[in-house]
Design a protein around this motif. Structure first.
Motif, PDB file in Angstrom:
ATOM      1  N   SER A   1     -22.034  -6.400  41.100  1.00 18.34           N
ATOM      2  CA  SER A   1     -21.409  -4.954  40.425  1.00 18.34           C
ATOM      3  C   SER A   1     -20.372  -5.406  39.866  1.00 18.34           C
ATOM      4  O   SER A   1     -19.042  -5.851  40.339  1.00 18.34           O
ATOM      5  CB  SER A   1     -21.144  -3.952  42.205  1.00 18.34           C
ATOM      6  N   GLN A   2     -20.371  -4.945  39.040  1.00 15.83           N
ATOM      7  CA  GLN A   2     -18.665  -4.352  37.990  1.00 15.83           C
ATOM      8  C   GLN A   2     -18.664  -3.014  38.012  1.00 15.83           C
ATOM      9  O   GLN A   2     -19.054  -2.328  36.501  1.00 15.83           O
ATOM     10  CB  GLN A   2     -18.974  -4.904  36.703  1.00 15.83           C
ATOM     11  N   ILE A   3     -18.095  -2.426  38.894  1.00 16.89           N
ATOM     12  CA  ILE A   3     -16.570  -0.823  38.880  1.00 16.89           C
ATOM     13  C   ILE A   3     -15.710  -0.905  38.476  1.00 16.89           C
ATOM     14  O   ILE A   3     -15.008  -1.772  39.481  1.00 16.89           O
ATOM     15  CB  ILE A   3     -17.946  -0.243  40.180  1.00 16.89           C
ATOM     16  N   ASP A   4     -15.591  -0.505  37.559  1.00 15.35           N
ATOM     17  CA  ASP A   4     -13.796  -0.307  37.737  1.00 15.35           C
ATOM     18  C   ASP A   4     -13.733   0.971  37.914  1.00 15.35           C
ATOM     19  O   ASP A   4     -14.237   2.366  38.217  1.00 15.35           O
ATOM     20  CB  ASP A   4     -13.607  -0.046  35.632  1.00 15.35           C
ATOM     21  N   GLN A   5     -12.571   0.901  38.749  1.00 13.14           N
ATOM     22  CA  GLN A   5     -12.185   1.981  39.439  1.00 13.14           C
ATOM     23  C   GLN A   5     -11.065   2.990  39.174  1.00 13.14           C
ATOM     24  O   GLN A   5      -9.796   2.021  38.678  1.00 13.14           O
ATOM     25  CB  GLN A   5     -11.849   1.846  41.135  1.00 13.14           C
ATOM     26  N   TYR A   6     -10.260   3.932  39.278  1.00 13.22           N
ATOM     27  CA  TYR A   6      -8.685   4.696  38.955  1.00 13.22           C
ATOM     28  C   TYR A   6      -8.878   5.691  40.375  1.00 13.22           C
ATOM     29  O   TYR A   6      -9.791   6.055  41.105  1.00 13.22           O
ATOM     30  CB  TYR A   6      -8.940   5.630  38.073  1.00 13.22           C
ATOM     31  N   GLY A   7      -7.755   5.493  40.769  1.00 12.20           N
ATOM     32  CA  GLY A   7      -7.186   6.101  41.985  1.00 12.20           C
ATOM     33  C   GLY A   7      -6.363   6.827  41.581  1.00 12.20           C
ATOM     34  O   GLY A   7      -5.483   6.816  41.374  1.00 12.20           O
ATOM     35  N   VAL A   8      -5.542   7.720  42.785  1.00 11.21           N
ATOM     36  CA  VAL A   8      -4.917   8.519  42.829  1.00 11.21           C
ATOM     37  C   VAL A   8      -4.470   8.912  44.517  1.00 11.21           C
ATOM     38  O   VAL A   8      -4.991   8.881  45.876  1.00 11.21           O
ATOM     39  CB  VAL A   8      -4.988  10.119  42.362  1.00 11.21           C
ATOM     40  N   SER A   9      -3.136   9.364  44.624  1.00 11.42           N
ATOM     41  CA  SER A   9      -3.208  10.298  46.337  1.00 11.42           C
ATOM     42  C   SER A   9      -1.759  11.085  46.396  1.00 11.42           C
ATOM     43  O   SER A   9      -1.341  10.536  45.006  1.00 11.42           O
ATOM     44  CB  SER A   9      -2.195   9.002  47.138  1.00 11.42           C
ATOM     45  N   LEU A  10      -1.639  11.738  47.125  1.00 15.81           N
ATOM     46  CA  LEU A  10      -0.416  13.005  47.319  1.00 15.81           C
ATOM     47  C   LEU A  10      -0.205  12.698  48.453  1.00 15.81           C
ATOM     48  O   LEU A  10      -1.119  13.274  50.094  1.00 15.81           O
ATOM     49  CB  LEU A  10      -1.297  14.241  46.710  1.00 15.81           C
ATOM     50  N   ALA A  11       0.988  13.194  49.273  1.00 20.28           N
ATOM     51  CA  ALA A  11       1.027  12.760  50.801  1.00 20.28           C
ATOM     52  C   ALA A  11       2.963  13.282  51.038  1.00 20.28           C
ATOM     53  O   ALA A  11       3.178  13.977  49.944  1.00 20.28           O
ATOM     54  CB  ALA A  11       1.268  11.537  51.013  1.00 20.28           C
ATOM     55  N   VAL A  12       3.061  13.908  52.353  1.00 21.29           N
ATOM     56  CA  VAL A  12       4.069  14.837  52.057  1.00 21.29           C
ATOM     57  C   VAL A  12       4.227  14.415  53.550  1.00 21.29           C
ATOM     58  O   VAL A  12       3.190  13.691  54.419  1.00 21.29           O
ATOM     59  CB  VAL A  12       4.154  16.482  53.049  1.00 21.29           C
ATOM     60  N   GLN A  13       5.656  13.662  53.739  1.00 23.55           N
ATOM     61  CA  GLN A  13       6.280  12.608  54.922  1.00 23.55           C
ATOM     62  C   GLN A  13       7.615  13.078  55.430  1.00 23.55           C
ATOM     63  O   GLN A  13       8.377  13.723  54.640  1.00 23.55           O
ATOM     64  CB  GLN A  13       6.595  11.560  54.610  1.00 23.55           C
ATOM     65  N   ARG A  14       7.054  13.279  56.965  1.00 24.16           N
ATOM     66  CA  ARG A  14       8.083  13.436  57.997  1.00 24.16           C
ATOM     67  C   ARG A  14       9.597  12.659  57.788  1.00 24.16           C
ATOM     68  O   ARG A  14       8.788  11.917  58.183  1.00 24.16           O
ATOM     69  CB  ARG A  14       8.566  14.711  58.615  1.00 24.16           C
ATOM     70  N   VAL A  15      10.547  12.451  57.796  1.00 21.94           N
ATOM     71  CA  VAL A  15      11.605  10.983  57.770  1.00 21.94           C
ATOM     72  C   VAL A  15      12.949  11.568  58.752  1.00 21.94           C
ATOM     73  O   VAL A  15      13.615  12.532  58.494  1.00 21.94           O
ATOM     74  CB  VAL A  15      12.133  10.709  57.149  1.00 21.94           C
ATOM     75  N   LYS A  16      13.166  11.370  59.751  1.00 22.91           N
ATOM     76  CA  LYS A  16      13.973  11.024  60.274  1.00 22.91           C
ATOM     77  C   LYS A  16      14.145   9.976  61.274  1.00 22.91           C
ATOM     78  O   LYS A  16      14.441   9.283  60.759  1.00 22.91           O
ATOM     79  CB  LYS A  16      14.129  12.485  61.850  1.00 22.91           C
ATOM     80  N   ASP A  17      14.260   9.956  62.814  1.00 25.98           N
ATOM     81  CA  ASP A  17      14.063   8.682  63.717  1.00 25.98           C
ATOM     82  C   ASP A  17      12.955   8.018  63.018  1.00 25.98           C
ATOM     83  O   ASP A  17      13.042   7.037  63.396  1.00 25.98           O
ATOM     84  CB  ASP A  17      14.328   8.434  65.156  1.00 25.98           C
ATOM     85  N   THR A  18      12.041   8.354  63.116  1.00 25.29           N
ATOM     86  CA  THR A  18      10.778   7.774  62.551  1.00 25.29           C
ATOM     87  C   THR A  18      10.012   8.107  61.611  1.00 25.29           C
ATOM     88  O   THR A  18      10.679   9.378  60.783  1.00 25.29           O
ATOM     89  CB  THR A  18       9.441   7.982  63.379  1.00 25.29           C
ATOM     90  N   THR A  19       8.692   8.417  61.367  1.00 23.99           N
ATOM     91  CA  THR A  19       8.139   8.826  60.436  1.00 23.99           C
ATOM     92  C   THR A  19       6.510   9.072  60.372  1.00 23.99           C
ATOM     93  O   THR A  19       6.627   8.405  61.830  1.00 23.99           O
ATOM     94  CB  THR A  19       7.805   7.658  58.986  1.00 23.99           C
ATOM     95  N   LEU A  20       6.174  10.834  60.042  1.00 19.84           N
ATOM     96  CA  LEU A  20       5.016  11.168  59.864  1.00 19.84           C
ATOM     97  C   LEU A  20       4.001  11.467  58.490  1.00 19.84           C
ATOM     98  O   LEU A  20       5.054  12.725  58.223  1.00 19.84           O
ATOM     99  CB  LEU A  20       4.753  11.757  60.981  1.00 19.84           C
ATOM    100  N   THR A  21       2.973  11.317  58.352  1.00 19.55           N
ATOM    101  CA  THR A  21       3.360  10.721  56.926  1.00 19.55           C
ATOM    102  C   THR A  21       1.543  11.573  57.064  1.00 19.55           C
ATOM    103  O   THR A  21       0.436  10.723  57.902  1.00 19.55           O
ATOM    104  CB  THR A  21       2.963   9.794  56.069  1.00 19.55           C
TER     105      THR A  21
END
Length: 186
Positions: A107-127
């Motif tokens: 298989s010959q498949i060309d892909q494009y990707g996109v991502s979007l996230a929100v992250q909380r940063v303190k002593d630990t992180t949550l994304t």
């Protein structure tokens, strides 16, 4: 070959980019197959005269690849002192050669990707985020529903959407780890 760079800007901004080059490669021989049980009992010496001529049933493929360049770009922007928004774009182009689609059922498949996230940063992180992929290409297969087995090549369009959750905690600071553990027990 890979090349990447990141820029840490004022106020917590981060921009990163990388490029990866996959060089073309001439066809080479790959041996693959299924292992079969030998006819000898445990502890006995296997003798080809007693049965099967080999324990490994091999098949050989001639594979190669075309030159491909893939890239990625990411941005992280602070919304507050503890929350940031992150986004990214990337490519995942196939290195399967045109002739291998026809000859090797590849298989010959060309892909494009996109991502979007929100992250909380303190002593630990949550994304928390979402990631999407879209691609087009070609594949070859066999239609087993017909009266006779029939090879075919088809154009393929793919897409996927994934939601993700990630986190991290410091593991190198024993005092912070102990404090986090104590908070969890309260």
């Amino acid at each position: 070959f890979s090349l990447g760079n990141a820029w840490h800007g004022p106020g917590g901004w981060l921009v990163s980019a990388d490029v990866r080059l996959y060089l073309a490669q001439d066809p080479y021989q790959r041996i693959e197959g299924e292992q079969r049980a030998a006819t000898a009992a445990p502890g006995e010496i296997w003798d080809a005269e007693d049965g099967e001529d080999r324990v490994f049933d091999a098949g050989i493929d001639a594979l190669g690849r075309r030159a491909v360049i893939n890239g990625a770009l990411g941005v992280a922007a602070p919304l507050t002192s503890t929350v940031r928004i992150m986004g990214g774009l990337w490519t995942d182009f196939s290195s399967v050669r045109d002739e291998d689609v026809a000859e090797q059922f590849a298989s010959q498949i060309d892909q494009y990707g996109v991502s979007l996230a929100v992250q909380r940063v303190k002593d630990t992180t949550l994304t928390v985020g979402v990631m999407g992929l879209i691609g087009q290409g070609r594949s070859r297969g066999e239609d087993l529903r017909a009266d006779a087995v029939d090879d075919y090549e088809s154009e393929i369009s793919t897409w996927s959407v994934s939601v993700f959750l990630a986190g991290s905690a410091p593991m190198d600071d024993k005092e912070k780890c102990a404090a986090l553990t104590a908070e969890d027990q309260d």
